[in-house]
Design an enzyme around this catalytic site. Structure first.
Site, mmCIF file in Angstrom:
data_model
loop_
_atom_site.group_PDB
_atom_site.id
_atom_site.type_symbol
_atom_site.label_atom_id
_atom_site.label_comp_id
_atom_site.label_asym_id
_atom_site.label_seq_id
_atom_site.Cartn_x
_atom_site.Cartn_y
_atom_site.Cartn_z
ATOM 1 N N GLU A 60 -69.322 21.515 1.139
ATOM 2 C CA GLU A 60 -68.569 22.192 0.082
ATOM 3 C C GLU A 60 -67.130 21.688 0.013
ATOM 4 O OE1 GLU A 60 -70.086 23.775 -2.117
ATOM 5 O OE2 GLU A 60 -71.967 23.835 -1.010
ATOM 6 N N ILE A 68 -88.531 22.255 -12.760
ATOM 7 C CA ILE A 68 -88.643 21.407 -13.951
ATOM 8 C C ILE A 68 -89.184 22.140 -15.174
ATOM 9 C CG2 ILE A 68 -88.888 19.371 -12.476
ATOM 10 C CD1 ILE A 68 -91.817 19.136 -13.506
ATOM 11 N N ALA A 114 -88.639 25.671 -15.608
ATOM 12 C CA ALA A 114 -87.814 26.837 -15.933
ATOM 13 C C ALA A 114 -86.407 26.674 -15.373
ATOM 14 C CB ALA A 114 -88.454 28.106 -15.373
#
Length: 838
Positions: free
Chosen positions: A622, A754, A756
């Site tokens: 991060e 792929i 939704a």
């Protein structure tokens, strides 16, 4: 999460439970996670929460799909990233374009709301900056803290009741601003009278105001959630989404950008400005803005239909997952399950009405949710139970009322029709039009990695078979046996319990190590600046980054878990981005501000927060995203930092930073026992390094199977030629799977990424980003990781290219600026132990 590209690192991250309840944030992309990365305006992040919310991306990125480095090979566990479907694809455009709402990178979603501020005063005046640099005013109740023009958000003053009136007030102002902007462009119909200052400057102001304000709301929802806040967001979010869509589908703005490209300013325009113009034209065209008449009508019908199908797909996966429960009453049936799994199963039993259930005595109720399913596949000694759950899991949502087969067929045909309306031959070309890779490059990448990994995956299977046989297993090893025996083999070879490692990774020491590394590589100083900014919780830290004595950026760090009000996982997000246009009156440029959010164990008494090694990697990851946001030298706000960076490139700096966790000298600088100050023992370090590549061939092939199936379905697949979608997947499995799928396998019916999520014809990007980040790190290996002066030179070059240029230069050129050549797959394969180290 990119936003953010890595891969559900652990299948366990992929909980699809909270599927599509809200449309997910909006304008923002970058991960992921941006297009900051994320398909729907979500932050760039990683972790569990990641996958449950409506939109997430980076998280998903971690290391290659569900499964990831840590060898959680639960057969085909990949769920998650449920979103409100088509909304996402439309928004992706808004997002990439405007990155305006909740700029976040890596992919996590936020969920939280305002908390009692409180700050530790340590360190007073702003070095070299008048106090007024952060104009933080106190606000009377009558005012709206969300709309105050302060340099930093008033996190300690915003309350749930402010959200609806403030956002409505803001949207009404922005709608007026947009009316004025479109009107101005309409009057300047000839291209000569549309100028950068008349079009892009006001547009950046609209986008920034929306993003800055809305991201305060979504951030608070993620870190201090309350019922009131949730209701407020649900009430006003559709209005915010509607405005974002209005922005991304504005014909006036599209015509304005076209006029800029054809006008007199174009020739002399800077590279970043040209990128902004071209990206806006492209994204508008991909959103159907350039279509007319019947074609436009049909395009909009397809969008609506796809949105409904996406929601239907998610709901069916959810219903299919919920439809199955298994109640066990005999102790021998749960043999092998770890205590945490038994506790969860007993808790589930209580919720199903077995009021007396306990972890020790049962009854135990198992479900197909990842936290319940995964421990069974990895640990249950009851082979019949593993078989039953495996078969139920891979056939979810594949029969009866909730059969997703017709949904998938319809989605594929509508996506193809939409692509053709836009002038492309297949949907994969539409998806890749806005990414770094083109279709040939993506296919070539997958094939190169496949050829290098297939034999290793085959060997992995032989090794597991031999290990199982040596340990008393007889007969044929089946799909539901592999994860179980692979886990036993991992424990035997190099299990290091998280709890044994934690004492070596106290948070303050890890932060010192991270900041020291950033100082060495990039020449920046990170100093505590607590007390200089309003915060949402007393534990939130605030830091200042300087370079050669001059302030460069600021960031918040919210490190500890607060399960009652804070979403799980880890992510970074933008507070404000670097921008010349939006500079405060007395400054030449607005400096960037970020937040980083983690979910670690809070300190107890005198014991500091002790981290797992995975949490250390996540913090480094991060911080990599945050550095690209904070160290940018790009002054065009629409492409500064992580904005405007292609989805498949935005994970480069984050995954790059993770590599340093495995560099012995870097790690041992801070990996010391918090009580004795003893360094991490060599044997533990060696186990960490070996564990990273356990079953790397298998992990790689699993991701390549998902990615190849995804690209194939969106490019080559033709029902008349290939037969059903399942026959087509099986033809791909011939090359990508060592153990062929069972005839009853219907994994596609729950492949939410792929069908939704934001990954249609984009799943390859997990691997693409890993190739880039491994190759970037290999520049340091070539220079000599322990040659201080060469590491410093290479680090400065990384800072001045990858971390500086933002989305203002094409990512393949930025990579070449740093590396001196195009990307190579060799470093990733070598780091994964899949080719010999020369």
């Amino acid at each position: 999460g990119m936003h953010r590209l890595g891969g559900l690192r652990h299948a366990a991250l992929a909980q699809g439970t909270a599927a599509a309840t809200t449309p997910g944030p909006t304008c923002n992309v970058g991960i992921r996670i941006g297009r900051i990365g994320s398909p729907t305006g979500s932050p760039i992040g990683i972790g569990t929460g990641l996958r449950t919310g409506a939109s997430s991306s980076c998280a998903a990125h971690r290391s290659g799909g569900a499964g990831g480095k840590k060898g959680r090979a639960a057969a085909r566990v990949i769920e998650g990233l449920a979103t409100s479907g088509r909304q996402r694809d439309l928004l992706r455009v808004a997002q990439r374009r405007f990155n305006a709402a909740g700029q976040s990178v890596a992919g996590k979603r936020r969920n939280s709301n305002s908390s009692k501020g409180g700050s530790r005063k340590t360190g007073g005046a702003f070095a070299g900056f008048g106090e007024k640099r952060f104009g933080v005013m106190s606000v009377s109740v009558g005012e709206m803290p969300l709309l105050t023009e302060s340099d930093l958000p008033l996190y300690d003053q915003v309350k749930a009741e402010h959200v609806v009136p403030s956002i409505r007030e803001l949207l009404s102002q922005l709608n007026k601003n947009l009316d004025d902007l479109e009107g101005g462009i309409g009057e300047a119909s000839s291209s000569s009278s549309v100028s950068w200052d008349k079009l892009v400057v006001p547009l950046e102001k609209i986008v920034d105001r929306l993003g800055r304000t809305w991201s305060v709301v979504t951030h608070l929802k993620a870190v201090c959630d309350t019922e009131e806040l949730r209701k407020a967001v649900e009430e006003v979010q559709p209005e915010q989404v509607a405005f974002s869509l209005r922005l991304s589908q504005s014909e006036g703005i599209y015509r304005g950008f076209k006029a800029l490209k054809e006008g007199s300013e174009w020739e002399g325009m800077s590279e970043p400005r040209k990128r902004i113009v071209l990206e806006n034209i492209r994204d508008a065209e991909l959103a159907g803005v350039a279509l007319e008449g019947k074609e436009k009508e049909r395009f909009n019908e397809i969008q609506q239909e796809l949105s409904k199908l996406s929601t239907k797909f998610s709901n069916s996966v959810l219903d299919g997952t919920k439809a199955y429960t298994k109640t066990l009453t005999e102790k021998k049936e749960v043999n092998g399950l770890p205590a945490s799994a038994l506790a969860l199963a007993a808790q589930t039993a209580v919720s199903k009405g077995y009021k007396e259930a306990t972890a020790n005595e049962g009854p135990w109720v198992l479900t197909l949710d990842i936290p319940s399913y995964l421990p069974v596949m990895l640990h249950s000694k009851n082979r019949g139970l593993r078989e039953e759950l495996y078969k139920e899991y891979i056939t979810r949502a594949s029969s009866g009322e909730i059969d997703n087969t017709p949904v998938i067929e319809k989605v594929l045909s509508l996506r193809k029709e939409m692509a053709q309306l836009l002038g492309y031959s297949c949907y994969a070309e539409v998806s890749l039009a806005a990414k770094m890779a083109n279709l040939d490059q993506a296919r070539k990448l997958l094939e190169e990695l496949r050829q290098a990994s297939y034999d290793a995956a085959k060997q992995d299977l032989e090794d597991v078979k031999a290990f199982a046989k040596d340990n008393g297993f007889e007969g044929e090893l089946c799909h539901w046996d592999v994860s179980y025996w692979a886990e036993r083999m991992r424990e035997a070879k190099f299990d290091i319990n998280d709890e044994v490692l934690r004492p070596y990774f106290p948070l303050p020491q890890v932060l010192d190590g991270l900041f020291e590394l950033a100082n060495k590589l990039f020449g920046i100083d990170v100093e505590a600046f607590d007390g200089n900014a309003p915060v949402w919780n007393k534990d939130v830290r605030f830091f200042k980054i300087s370079q050669e004595g001059k302030p460069q950026a600021y960031f918040y760090l919210d490190p500890y878990s607060r399960p009652a009000e804070k979403r799980g996982g880890a992510w970074m997000d933008e507070v404000v981005g670097r921008s010349k246009v939006l500079a405060p009156e007395d400054q030449s440029v607005r400096l960037p501000v970020a937040h980083m959010v983690c979910n670690q164990t809070p300190p107890v008494g005198d014991t500091p927060s002790l981290m797992t090694f995975r949490e250390v990697e996540t913090l480094f990851h991060e911080f990599g995203h945050a550095l690209q946001h904070m160290l940018t030298q790009q002054e065009e706000g629409l492409v500064a930092g992580i904005r405007g960076i292609e989805w498949d490139a935005v994970e480069l700096p984050s995954q790059f930073m993770e590599n340093w966790c495995y560099h012995k000298n870097t790690l041992l600088k801070f990996a010391r026992h918090h009580e004795t100050n003893e360094p991490l023992p060599d044997e533990m370090y060696d186990k960490l390094v070996k564990a990273k590549n356990y079953r790397a061939g298998t992990m790689m092939m699993r991701q390549l199977h998902f990615a190849s199936t995804d690209l194939g379905l969106h490019s080559d697949y033709d029902k008349d030629v290939h037969g059903s979608i399942y026959e087509f997947e099986n033809s791909i499995a011939e090359k990508t799977m060592v153990m062929k799928p069972l005839p009853l396998d219907r994994f596609l019916c729950s492949f939410s990424h792929i069908f939704a999520g934001g990954y249609a014809a984009g799943y390859y990007s997990y691997k693409w980003a890993e190739v880039l980040s491994a190759d970037a790190f290999s520049a340091f290996e070539e220079a000599g990781l322990d040659d201080e002066s060469k590491v410093v030179d290479t680090g400065r070059r990384f800072r001045d290219t990858v971390l500086s240029l933002g989305g203002g230069r094409a990512p393949e050129l930025v990579f070449k600026d740093f590396r001196g050549r195009d990307p190579s797959t060799e470093p990733l394969l070598r780091h994964s132990g899949l080719i010999a180290i020369a």
